[in-house]
Write a protein that holds these residues in place. Structure first.
Motif, PDB file in Angstrom:
ATOM      1  N   LYS A 141      10.797 -10.364  -7.456  1.00  0.00           N
ATOM      2  CA  LYS A 141       9.833 -10.496  -6.375  1.00  0.00           C
ATOM      3  C   LYS A 141      10.248 -11.583  -5.373  1.00  0.00           C
ATOM      4  O   LYS A 141       9.760 -11.607  -4.237  1.00  0.00           O
ATOM      5  CB  LYS A 141       8.434 -10.778  -6.924  1.00  0.00           C
ATOM      6  CG  LYS A 141       7.693  -9.503  -7.336  1.00  0.00           C
ATOM      7  CD  LYS A 141       6.233  -9.768  -7.569  1.00  0.00           C
ATOM      8  CE  LYS A 141       5.428  -8.469  -7.618  1.00  0.00           C
ATOM      9  NZ  LYS A 141       5.352  -7.799  -6.326  1.00  0.00           N
TER      10      LYS A 141
ATOM     11  N   GLU B  39       9.579  -7.260  -2.288  1.00  0.00           N
ATOM     12  CA  GLU B  39       8.218  -7.013  -2.753  1.00  0.00           C
ATOM     13  C   GLU B  39       8.053  -5.662  -3.445  1.00  0.00           C
ATOM     14  O   GLU B  39       7.142  -5.465  -4.229  1.00  0.00           O
ATOM     15  CB  GLU B  39       7.247  -7.104  -1.576  1.00  0.00           C
ATOM     16  CG  GLU B  39       6.928  -8.534  -1.161  1.00  0.00           C
ATOM     17  CD  GLU B  39       6.287  -9.340  -2.281  1.00  0.00           C
ATOM     18  OE1 GLU B  39       5.346  -8.853  -2.926  1.00  0.00           O
ATOM     19  OE2 GLU B  39       6.760 -10.463  -2.527  1.00  0.00           O
ATOM     20  N   GLU B  40       8.901  -4.696  -3.122  1.00  0.00           N
ATOM     21  CA  GLU B  40       8.720  -3.350  -3.657  1.00  0.00           C
ATOM     22  C   GLU B  40       9.419  -3.225  -5.020  1.00  0.00           C
ATOM     23  O   GLU B  40      10.646  -3.140  -5.089  1.00  0.00           O
ATOM     24  CB  GLU B  40       9.243  -2.305  -2.679  1.00  0.00           C
ATOM     25  CG  GLU B  40       8.465  -2.268  -1.375  1.00  0.00           C
ATOM     26  CD  GLU B  40       8.834  -1.082  -0.505  1.00  0.00           C
ATOM     27  OE1 GLU B  40       9.836  -0.398  -0.817  1.00  0.00           O
ATOM     28  OE2 GLU B  40       8.132  -0.838   0.488  1.00  0.00           O
TER      29      GLU B  40
ATOM     30  N   ALA C 275       1.744  -4.381 -14.414  1.00  0.00           N
ATOM     31  CA  ALA C 275       1.109  -3.761 -13.239  1.00  0.00           C
ATOM     32  C   ALA C 275      -0.332  -4.219 -13.064  1.00  0.00           C
ATOM     33  O   ALA C 275      -0.887  -4.104 -11.967  1.00  0.00           O
ATOM     34  CB  ALA C 275       1.170  -2.243 -13.361  1.00  0.00           C
ATOM     35  N   CYS C 276      -0.950  -4.729 -14.119  1.00  0.00           N
ATOM     36  CA  CYS C 276      -2.303  -5.265 -14.013  1.00  0.00           C
ATOM     37  C   CYS C 276      -2.325  -6.627 -13.334  1.00  0.00           C
ATOM     38  O   CYS C 276      -3.358  -7.051 -12.806  1.00  0.00           O
ATOM     39  CB  CYS C 276      -2.929  -5.401 -15.408  1.00  0.00           C
ATOM     40  SG  CYS C 276      -3.347  -3.839 -16.171  1.00  0.00           S
TER      41      CYS C 276
ATOM     42  N   TYR D 145       0.382  -7.775 -11.113  1.00  0.00           N
ATOM     43  CA  TYR D 145       1.178  -7.873  -9.889  1.00  0.00           C
ATOM     44  C   TYR D 145       1.073  -6.596  -9.068  1.00  0.00           C
ATOM     45  O   TYR D 145       0.747  -5.530  -9.589  1.00  0.00           O
ATOM     46  CB  TYR D 145       2.648  -8.144 -10.244  1.00  0.00           C
ATOM     47  CG  TYR D 145       2.849  -9.409 -11.034  1.00  0.00           C
ATOM     48  CD1 TYR D 145       2.888 -10.651 -10.406  1.00  0.00           C
ATOM     49  CD2 TYR D 145       2.990  -9.365 -12.424  1.00  0.00           C
ATOM     50  CE1 TYR D 145       3.061 -11.821 -11.146  1.00  0.00           C
ATOM     51  CE2 TYR D 145       3.164 -10.531 -13.164  1.00  0.00           C
ATOM     52  CZ  TYR D 145       3.194 -11.749 -12.517  1.00  0.00           C
ATOM     53  OH  TYR D 145       3.363 -12.908 -13.237  1.00  0.00           O
ATOM     54  N   ASP D 146       1.381  -6.740  -7.772  1.00  0.00           N
ATOM     55  CA  ASP D 146       1.408  -5.593  -6.875  1.00  0.00           C
ATOM     56  C   ASP D 146       2.695  -4.818  -7.138  1.00  0.00           C
ATOM     57  O   ASP D 146       3.785  -5.304  -6.853  1.00  0.00           O
ATOM     58  CB  ASP D 146       1.355  -6.077  -5.420  1.00  0.00           C
ATOM     59  CG  ASP D 146       1.340  -4.922  -4.431  1.00  0.00           C
ATOM     60  OD1 ASP D 146       0.985  -3.808  -4.839  1.00  0.00           O
ATOM     61  OD2 ASP D 146       1.707  -5.143  -3.266  1.00  0.00           O
TER      62      ASP D 146
ATOM     63  N   LYS E 289       4.957  -1.166  -6.831  1.00  0.00           N
ATOM     64  CA  LYS E 289       5.115   0.033  -6.013  1.00  0.00           C
ATOM     65  C   LYS E 289       4.862   1.305  -6.808  1.00  0.00           C
ATOM     66  O   LYS E 289       4.309   2.280  -6.305  1.00  0.00           O
ATOM     67  CB  LYS E 289       6.535   0.065  -5.442  1.00  0.00           C
ATOM     68  CG  LYS E 289       6.730   1.098  -4.342  1.00  0.00           C
ATOM     69  CD  LYS E 289       5.980   0.724  -3.082  1.00  0.00           C
ATOM     70  CE  LYS E 289       6.279   1.693  -1.955  1.00  0.00           C
ATOM     71  NZ  LYS E 289       5.496   1.361  -0.749  1.00  0.00           N
TER      72      LYS E 289
ATOM     73  N   ASN F  94      -3.484   1.357 -10.677  1.00  0.00           N
ATOM     74  CA  ASN F  94      -3.811   2.092  -9.459  1.00  0.00           C
ATOM     75  C   ASN F  94      -2.585   2.589  -8.698  1.00  0.00           C
ATOM     76  O   ASN F  94      -2.727   3.364  -7.753  1.00  0.00           O
ATOM     77  CB  ASN F  94      -4.638   1.202  -8.525  1.00  0.00           C
ATOM     78  CG  ASN F  94      -5.970   0.816  -9.131  1.00  0.00           C
ATOM     79  OD1 ASN F  94      -6.790   1.681  -9.428  1.00  0.00           O
ATOM     80  ND2 ASN F  94      -6.191  -0.470  -9.328  1.00  0.00           N
ATOM     81  N   CYS F  95      -1.405   2.146  -9.078  1.00  0.00           N
ATOM     82  CA  CYS F  95      -0.197   2.536  -8.357  1.00  0.00           C
ATOM     83  C   CYS F  95       0.265   3.932  -8.786  1.00  0.00           C
ATOM     84  O   CYS F  95      -0.148   4.430  -9.837  1.00  0.00           O
ATOM     85  CB  CYS F  95       0.915   1.516  -8.598  1.00  0.00           C
ATOM     86  SG  CYS F  95       1.399   1.343 -10.330  1.00  0.00           S
TER      87      CYS F  95
ATOM     88  N   SER G   8      -4.815   5.754 -11.168  1.00  0.00           N
ATOM     89  CA  SER G   8      -3.939   6.090 -10.053  1.00  0.00           C
ATOM     90  C   SER G   8      -4.367   7.392  -9.381  1.00  0.00           C
ATOM     91  O   SER G   8      -4.744   8.360 -10.047  1.00  0.00           O
ATOM     92  CB  SER G   8      -2.491   6.236 -10.544  1.00  0.00           C
ATOM     93  OG  SER G   8      -2.080   5.103 -11.276  1.00  0.00           O
TER      94      SER G   8
END
Length: 226
Positions: A70, A74-75, A92-93, A95-96, A98, A164-165, A192
């Motif tokens: 990161k 960012e992706e 994933a819970c 961090y943001d 992709k 959600n990704c 998601s």
């Protein structure tokens, strides 16, 4: 996803190592993606070191590499093989992310019917390939480590609703370690909007080391280009 921006973090499975995911790592690297494959603490060492590591150590091993990635982009695409998929959900819970790819990730484990079929095939062909793998798995997986795996699974399941990704769920239908209904559970419980399931008839648990690997990698490549 732009391969010049997207970074891929590939996480191996319980009791395994980078060799389980190496073909995929090499494939994505050749496409131009930055790829990192951390060794989870206690893995690829000794039985004694494995016994000393906890599931939190395993998550931390992957998280440190995620934070490093990161810093330069960012992706991030998380790819988890087997237990590595459970670790991707935990990351994933926080961090943001992709997107996520899970490969033969267990919610329900040990397909006993397939295990017996594999043993019968070994005896019929007089090639104990599967039997050797089962014995090796028992050798490198101490009881305390199995408890840590179960703790990881138990505390991960409630977190699926926080995902959600976009997610790609890959499963070999002849997997002897992960039961097919694991896919249904993941698909039902993640939040998601973009979910895709891909089954492969053959490949077994170590699908990335099987003749089906190329098809799996092409599927992941397509997901990366979404």
């Amino acid at each position: 996803m732009d391969n010049k921006k997207t970074k891929c973090l590939i996480i191996h499975g319980f009791g395994g190592g980078v060799h389980e995911v190496k073909p995929l790592a090499e494939y994505l690297t050749a496409l131009g993606y930055d790829v990192v494959c951390p060794i989870l603490k206690g893995h690829s060492t000794t039985r004694h070191e494995m016994k000393k590591s906890t599931y939190m150590d395993w998550i931390d091993s992957a998280e440190r590499e995620l934070l490093r990635l990161k810093e330069i982009g960012e992706e991030i695409l998380l790819i988890g093989f087997s237990m590595g998929g459970l670790i991707t959900f935990n990351l994933a819970c926080k961090y943001d992310i992709k997107g996520i790819v899970t490969i033969n990730t267990p919610i329900f484990y040990w397909n006993i019917y397939q295990v017996f079929r594999n043993i019968a095939d070994d005896m019929k062909n007089k090639k104990p390939n599967h039997i050797k793998r089962y014995l090796q798995a028992k050798k490198i997986s101490p009881f305390l480590s199995m408890i840590q795996f179960l703790l990881l699974l138990h505390q991960t399941k409630p977190k699926l609703k926080e995902i959600n990704c976009p997610i790609l769920i890959i499963q070999a239908e002849d997997d002897d370690t992960v039961r097919r209904k694991s896919v249904d559970y993941i698909n039902k419980h993640v939040s998601s909007d973009r979910k895709k399931i891909k089954y492969f008839p053959k490949g077994g648990h170590l699908i990335l080391l099987s003749p089906t690997a190329e098809q799996v990698m092409l599927c992941i490549e397509d997901f990366l280009q979404m």
